[in-house]
Write a protein that holds these residues in place. Structure first.
Motif, PDB file in Angstrom:
ATOM      1  N   ALA A  13       0.859  -1.187   0.000  1.00 15.72           N
ATOM      2  CA  ALA A  13       0.000   0.000   0.000  1.00 15.72           C
ATOM      3  C   ALA A  13       0.894   1.234   0.000  1.00 15.72           C
ATOM      4  O   ALA A  13       1.892   1.294   0.716  1.00 15.72           O
ATOM      5  N   GLN A  14       0.534   2.219  -0.800  1.00 13.31           N
ATOM      6  CA  GLN A  14       1.365   3.400  -0.976  1.00 13.31           C
ATOM      7  C   GLN A  14       1.036   4.486   0.060  1.00 13.31           C
ATOM      8  O   GLN A  14      -0.021   4.482   0.681  1.00 13.31           O
ATOM      9  N   ASP A  15       1.981   5.427   0.217  1.00 12.56           N
ATOM     10  CA  ASP A  15       1.816   6.478   1.215  1.00 12.56           C
ATOM     11  C   ASP A  15       0.579   7.330   0.967  1.00 12.56           C
ATOM     12  O   ASP A  15       0.050   7.935   1.904  1.00 12.56           O
ATOM     13  N   ASP A  16       0.145   7.414  -0.280  1.00 14.81           N
ATOM     14  CA  ASP A  16      -1.023   8.249  -0.589  1.00 14.81           C
ATOM     15  C   ASP A  16      -2.321   7.453  -0.624  1.00 14.81           C
ATOM     16  O   ASP A  16      -3.346   7.956  -1.074  1.00 14.81           O
ATOM     17  N   GLU A  17      -2.298   6.201  -0.151  1.00 15.85           N
ATOM     18  CA  GLU A  17      -3.492   5.351  -0.202  1.00 15.85           C
ATOM     19  C   GLU A  17      -4.139   5.184   1.166  1.00 15.85           C
ATOM     20  O   GLU A  17      -3.462   5.050   2.183  1.00 15.85           O
ATOM     21  N   MET A  18      -5.456   5.164   1.139  1.00 14.21           N
ATOM     22  CA  MET A  18      -6.285   4.708   2.244  1.00 14.21           C
ATOM     23  C   MET A  18      -7.223   3.656   1.652  1.00 14.21           C
ATOM     24  O   MET A  18      -7.079   3.283   0.482  1.00 14.21           O
ATOM     25  N   ALA A  19      -8.169   3.191   2.433  1.00 19.59           N
ATOM     26  CA  ALA A  19      -9.132   2.242   1.893  1.00 19.59           C
ATOM     27  C   ALA A  19     -10.487   2.479   2.538  1.00 19.59           C
ATOM     28  O   ALA A  19     -10.616   3.191   3.542  1.00 19.59           O
ATOM     29  N   PHE A  20     -11.494   1.863   1.935  1.00 14.90           N
ATOM     30  CA  PHE A  20     -12.874   2.010   2.396  1.00 14.90           C
ATOM     31  C   PHE A  20     -13.562   0.674   2.176  1.00 14.90           C
ATOM     32  O   PHE A  20     -13.358   0.033   1.143  1.00 14.90           O
ATOM     33  N   THR A  21     -14.365   0.253   3.126  1.00 17.09           N
ATOM     34  CA  THR A  21     -15.076  -1.014   2.984  1.00 17.09           C
ATOM     35  C   THR A  21     -16.584  -0.797   2.996  1.00 17.09           C
ATOM     36  O   THR A  21     -17.091   0.127   3.644  1.00 17.09           O
ATOM     37  N   ILE A  22     -17.258  -1.676   2.267  1.00 18.20           N
ATOM     38  CA  ILE A  22     -18.717  -1.645   2.177  1.00 18.20           C
ATOM     39  C   ILE A  22     -19.238  -3.034   2.526  1.00 18.20           C
ATOM     40  O   ILE A  22     -18.916  -4.002   1.835  1.00 18.20           O
ATOM     41  N   PRO A  23     -20.038  -3.180   3.583  1.00 22.08           N
ATOM     42  CA  PRO A  23     -20.656  -4.475   3.826  1.00 22.08           C
ATOM     43  C   PRO A  23     -21.725  -4.745   2.769  1.00 22.08           C
ATOM     44  O   PRO A  23     -22.266  -3.813   2.154  1.00 22.08           O
ATOM     45  N   ASN A  24     -22.035  -5.997   2.572  1.00 23.31           N
ATOM     46  CA  ASN A  24     -23.000  -6.382   1.546  1.00 23.31           C
ATOM     47  C   ASN A  24     -24.308  -5.605   1.672  1.00 23.31           C
ATOM     48  O   ASN A  24     -24.885  -5.173   0.665  1.00 23.31           O
ATOM     49  N   SER A  25     -24.743  -5.369   2.904  1.00 28.73           N
ATOM     50  CA  SER A  25     -26.042  -4.727   3.126  1.00 28.73           C
ATOM     51  C   SER A  25     -26.067  -3.269   2.698  1.00 28.73           C
ATOM     52  O   SER A  25     -27.149  -2.682   2.556  1.00 28.73           O
ATOM     53  N   LYS A  26     -24.900  -2.659   2.503  1.00 21.82           N
ATOM     54  CA  LYS A  26     -24.850  -1.236   2.187  1.00 21.82           C
ATOM     55  C   LYS A  26     -24.479  -0.967   0.730  1.00 21.82           C
ATOM     56  O   LYS A  26     -24.263   0.198   0.349  1.00 21.82           O
ATOM     57  N   ILE A  27     -24.413  -1.999  -0.105  1.00 18.11           N
ATOM     58  CA  ILE A  27     -24.018  -1.793  -1.501  1.00 18.11           C
ATOM     59  C   ILE A  27     -24.969  -0.832  -2.202  1.00 18.11           C
ATOM     60  O   ILE A  27     -24.547   0.127  -2.864  1.00 18.11           O
ATOM     61  N   GLU A  28     -26.275  -1.072  -2.067  1.00 23.53           N
ATOM     62  CA  GLU A  28     -27.237  -0.197  -2.737  1.00 23.53           C
ATOM     63  C   GLU A  28     -27.159   1.227  -2.199  1.00 23.53           C
ATOM     64  O   GLU A  28     -27.331   2.203  -2.937  1.00 23.53           O
ATOM     65  N   TRP A  29     -26.905   1.369  -0.911  1.00 21.09           N
ATOM     66  CA  TRP A  29     -26.783   2.698  -0.319  1.00 21.09           C
ATOM     67  C   TRP A  29     -25.636   3.465  -0.957  1.00 21.09           C
ATOM     68  O   TRP A  29     -25.749   4.672  -1.207  1.00 21.09           O
ATOM     69  N   ILE A  30     -24.516   2.776  -1.180  1.00 28.64           N
ATOM     70  CA  ILE A  30     -23.357   3.449  -1.765  1.00 28.64           C
ATOM     71  C   ILE A  30     -23.649   3.852  -3.209  1.00 28.64           C
ATOM     72  O   ILE A  30     -23.305   4.965  -3.640  1.00 28.64           O
ATOM     73  N   VAL A  31     -24.300   2.974  -3.968  1.00 31.20           N
ATOM     74  CA  VAL A  31     -24.650   3.310  -5.346  1.00 31.20           C
ATOM     75  C   VAL A  31     -25.555   4.536  -5.367  1.00 31.20           C
ATOM     76  O   VAL A  31     -25.305   5.510  -6.099  1.00 31.20           O
ATOM     77  N   GLU A  32     -26.604   4.510  -4.558  1.00 33.66           N
ATOM     78  CA  GLU A  32     -27.524   5.649  -4.506  1.00 33.66           C
ATOM     79  C   GLU A  32     -26.812   6.898  -4.002  1.00 33.66           C
ATOM     80  O   GLU A  32     -27.051   8.018  -4.491  1.00 33.66           O
ATOM     81  N   GLY A  33     -25.932   6.710  -3.019  1.00 30.62           N
ATOM     82  CA  GLY A  33     -25.236   7.847  -2.447  1.00 30.62           C
ATOM     83  C   GLY A  33     -24.251   8.485  -3.406  1.00 30.62           C
ATOM     84  O   GLY A  33     -24.120   9.723  -3.451  1.00 30.62           O
ATOM     85  N   LEU A  34     -23.555   7.673  -4.184  1.00 24.76           N
ATOM     86  CA  LEU A  34     -22.642   8.230  -5.180  1.00 24.76           C
ATOM     87  C   LEU A  34     -23.408   9.026  -6.229  1.00 24.76           C
ATOM     88  O   LEU A  34     -22.996  10.123  -6.618  1.00 24.76           O
ATOM     89  N   GLU A  35     -24.525   8.464  -6.677  1.00 22.71           N
ATOM     90  CA  GLU A  35     -25.315   9.156  -7.694  1.00 22.71           C
ATOM     91  C   GLU A  35     -25.980  10.407  -7.125  1.00 22.71           C
ATOM     92  O   GLU A  35     -26.002  11.467  -7.763  1.00 22.71           O
ATOM     93  N   GLY A  36     -26.517  10.294  -5.909  1.00 22.33           N
ATOM     94  CA  GLY A  36     -27.206  11.429  -5.309  1.00 22.33           C
ATOM     95  C   GLY A  36     -26.279  12.584  -5.009  1.00 22.33           C
ATOM     96  O   GLY A  36     -26.599  13.748  -5.309  1.00 22.33           O
ATOM     97  N   THR A  37     -25.130  12.290  -4.438  1.00 20.89           N
ATOM     98  CA  THR A  37     -24.188  13.372  -4.119  1.00 20.89           C
ATOM     99  C   THR A  37     -23.567  13.956  -5.382  1.00 20.89           C
ATOM    100  O   THR A  37     -23.229  15.144  -5.416  1.00 20.89           O
ATOM    101  N   HIS A  38     -23.434  13.136  -6.429  1.00 21.33           N
ATOM    102  CA  HIS A  38     -22.949  13.672  -7.706  1.00 21.33           C
ATOM    103  C   HIS A  38     -23.933  14.707  -8.246  1.00 21.33           C
ATOM    104  O   HIS A  38     -23.532  15.803  -8.658  1.00 21.33           O
ATOM    105  N   LYS A  39     -25.218  14.366  -8.203  1.00 20.98           N
ATOM    106  CA  LYS A  39     -26.227  15.328  -8.660  1.00 20.98           C
ATOM    107  C   LYS A  39     -26.231  16.566  -7.783  1.00 20.98           C
ATOM    108  O   LYS A  39     -26.548  17.676  -8.244  1.00 20.98           O
ATOM    109  N   GLY A  40     -25.871  16.378  -6.519  1.00 20.30           N
ATOM    110  CA  GLY A  40     -25.842  17.513  -5.599  1.00 20.30           C
ATOM    111  C   GLY A  40     -24.611  18.399  -5.763  1.00 20.30           C
ATOM    112  O   GLY A  40     -24.523  19.458  -5.136  1.00 20.30           O
TER     113      GLY A  40
END
Length: 266
Positions: free
Chosen positions: A202-229
């Motif tokens: 892992a590089q000095d400029d890297e972090m990571a983020f995890t999504i549990p199975n139950s939150k996959i749809e939330w992330i999809v909706e959230g990425l699209e919603g915040t993009h529109k925002g």
């Protein structure tokens, strides 16, 4: 299931643009079949690896990697992931002391706060690039820079608001990424640990983020919603301003102005 993962893959590519493949992770129960084309490090490479190396192989090479106890080189991962029994030596802080903590007693505090699987709770873990995943994942793991991780945090909070809470120790981030995510059923911000930087590269400029199975749809909706925002990655730069220049540059403006004022108009 695959349609859901495809939507997530498309949303991540459109709104986050990670430099390495997002990966899907599944814990394999005893007797559960492994996905087709799974490569096992000991059998197929003649090597034992750390779990963070398995993440790295999947996200950089695009390979499907299966890891059982026999495939692992990292004693801490073997213990925490339940592939070997926990030892008093570990629980009493001896692997921490002198390296991460001043004393074994402080090390024992650190070890007690690492999320763990029960001994032999699982047969192993499989990691695959999201776009090649044919199984139902327990966790999605995305590496990125801090701005990309911020973008994912904002997406997670689109539906609920509030704040996302994660904790950090600089050690055993494989447990944070998978075990903590599954036990809390919540997204986690992951600070790559020392081992992930040494073995998983892992590089000095890297972090990571995890999504549990139950939150996959939330992330999809959230990425699209915040993009529109108006939330974007790459982060848009504000460029509509007048710059300030050194005085000896601005002397040219003064001279031009004087010439214009001295020239009769019309």
């Amino acid at each position: 299931m695959l349609d859901r993962l495809q939507r997530l893959q498309e949303a991540l590519q459109a709104h986050v643009r990670p430099a390495t493949f997002p990966v899907a992770i599944r814990m394999i129960a005893p007797g559960e079949p492994w996905p087709e084309k799974t490569r096992f490090p000991k059998r197929d490479f003649g090597q034992q690896i750390a779990i963070c190396q398995g993440f790295a192989i999947a996200r950089h090479y695009g390979w499907i990697i299966g890891m059982r106890g026999e495939d692992l080189s990292c004693p801490l991962a073997k213990a925490v992931w339940g592939f070997e029994p926990l030892l008093d030596y570990y629980l009493n802080g001896m692997t921490c002391a002198g390296m991460y903590t001043e004393t074994p007693a402080a090390g024992a505090v650190s070890e007690a706060q690492v999320d763990k699987w029960e001994y032999r709770q699982w047969e192993g873990v499989v990691v695959a690039p999201l776009h090649r995943t044919t199984f139902e994942p327990h966790v999605i793991l995305i590496y990125g820079n801090s701005a990309q991780v911020m973008r994912l945090v904002v997406a997670r909070l689109w539906k609920t608001g509030g704040r996302l809470t994660s904790s950090f120790s600089g050690r055993i981030d494989c447990a944070d990424a998978v075990i903590t995510t599954m036990k809390t059923d919540e997204c986690q911000v992951i600070l790559p640990c020392y081992g992930d930087r040494v073995f998983g590269q892992a590089q000095d400029d890297e972090m990571a983020f995890t999504i549990p199975n139950s939150k996959i749809e939330w992330i999809v909706e959230g990425l699209e919603g915040t993009h529109k925002g108006g939330i974007r990655y790459p982060i848009p730069k504000f460029l509509r301003y007048t710059g300030i220049y050194p005085d000896h540059y601005m002397e040219m403006e003064r001279q031009w102005r004087e010439k214009k004022e001295a020239t009769p108009s019309g």
